[in-house]
Design an enzyme around this catalytic site. Sequence first.
Site, PDB file in Angstrom:
ATOM      1  CD  GLU A 210      50.096  42.610  32.501  1.00  9.23           C
ATOM      2  OE1 GLU A 210      51.190  43.176  32.716  1.00  9.23           O
ATOM      3  OE2 GLU A 210      49.895  41.404  32.752  1.00  9.23           O
ATOM      4  CD  GLU A 311      49.424  37.468  30.135  1.00 15.25           C
ATOM      5  OE1 GLU A 311      49.113  37.987  29.043  1.00 15.25           O
ATOM      6  OE2 GLU A 311      50.405  37.839  30.819  1.00 15.25           O
TER       7      GLU A 311
END
Length: 479
Positions: A210, A311
Amino acid sequence: MRSIVLPSLALALFSQRARADTTLTIDPTSNWGTWEGWGVSLAWWAKAFGNRDDLASVFFSRNNQAVNGQTLPGLGFNIVRYNAGACSNNSYDGSTMVVSPNIKPSRQMDGFWLDWASSDPSSSSWNWNVDANQRAMLQKAKANGANIFELFSNSPMWWMCNNHNPSGSGSSDNLQSWNYQNHAVYLADIAQHAQQSWRIQFQSVEAFNEPSSSWWTAEGTQEGCHFDVSTMATVIGYLNTELSSRGLSSFVASSDENTYDLAISTWQGFNSSTRNIVKRINVHGYQDGGGRRDTLYSLASQAGKRLWNSEYGDSDASGKSMYQNLLLDFTWLHPTAWVYWQAIDGAGWGLIVGDNDNLTLSSASTKYFVLAQLTRHIRQGMQILTTPDVNTAVAYDAGSQKLVIVTANWGSAQTITFDLTRARTAGSNGATVPRWSTQTGGGDQYRSYTDTKINNGKFSASFSSGQVQTFEVSGVVLQ
């Protein structure tokens, strides 16, 4: 940042079954790729429970396994994401790691490269004995059948960070510019050591987690690091060089952005050289019902790249949110693999409820059994077919001529008819269609039945509200 915002079309599709019984027609001509599998990340739960054989069995095999007094059907994950830690408690040259006041010990993953005195992985600057539990679960996963392994990083080693804090520094790059290459060296050396000493070959290596997000702060609750797109590109180049120079077959995956839209922006920000290095696009599923999954799929497809949802997690213990978002992926994103975040956690996030700091386990959540409907039946190597609606996943095993249909009913109770007549051979008249049931409102957890028959290429099943069912039809030839 993890609220569910379903587009109006998806809401209509999710809710339409509440109005009438439904017939779903299977399209035998469709093909969205070969399924690579289902998986889970090992950080953080395996740091706590990595020595448990029962948990390895329940997550990575399809055996029935007793866990904390409850017998569970194994999920059969075949993909493992191993986390390269960023933490160590040593001091060097007057420097020590800065620790966020809000991070739990269970989320501080031990790193192997302790200081910058030497890049030689056989020197005292490295300690290959740390992270014993996560490494143990990596081996147990392999022994139970896992066969795809990815190495990923949440943050560079603390001493590579500008503020020496592996939880981050907000919206600014926290990797020191003179350590861009060292971050790549660190990951490549872990991959090489794993191959030589652990007998684990990482298919892919991911240097970021991220990275475009700005919530990785010095007061954060986990490891994290912001990277500008230009910095990502530089590190990707170094990582590719370091992997190649060691003779490793591992390829570079990127960039594990939090949302589909961020993944689009990051990919479009890479130049052609960087795109050529990246062999697979990883994206996280935290945009829930929002975001342009279809655009990201188109970009990946046009570039000839694989695409994973690497994820996903949520706090809805019923499994409904997970199922709906996962089926949106099957409908629009078309990944070839899907990975859950925390196998063990509290507050609805864990598939099994537990506390990774106090080392306590409770029972499996309903979400566990909902996911079992997918992971136990849609298996590696199957062909993914078009979803006849946004509640239904369809896969085909050409070797065994078996069609797998997983569907959920979130509206009122009804009967759903499945029409396979477009297939060349749609099973045998009168043959039993085994089914497995999970009732998210209470009742069946994961129960099998043999009360359904196929006739003239069609079969029907009753669904209560909130019920997820899987059907396996034998003797199917698509075309």
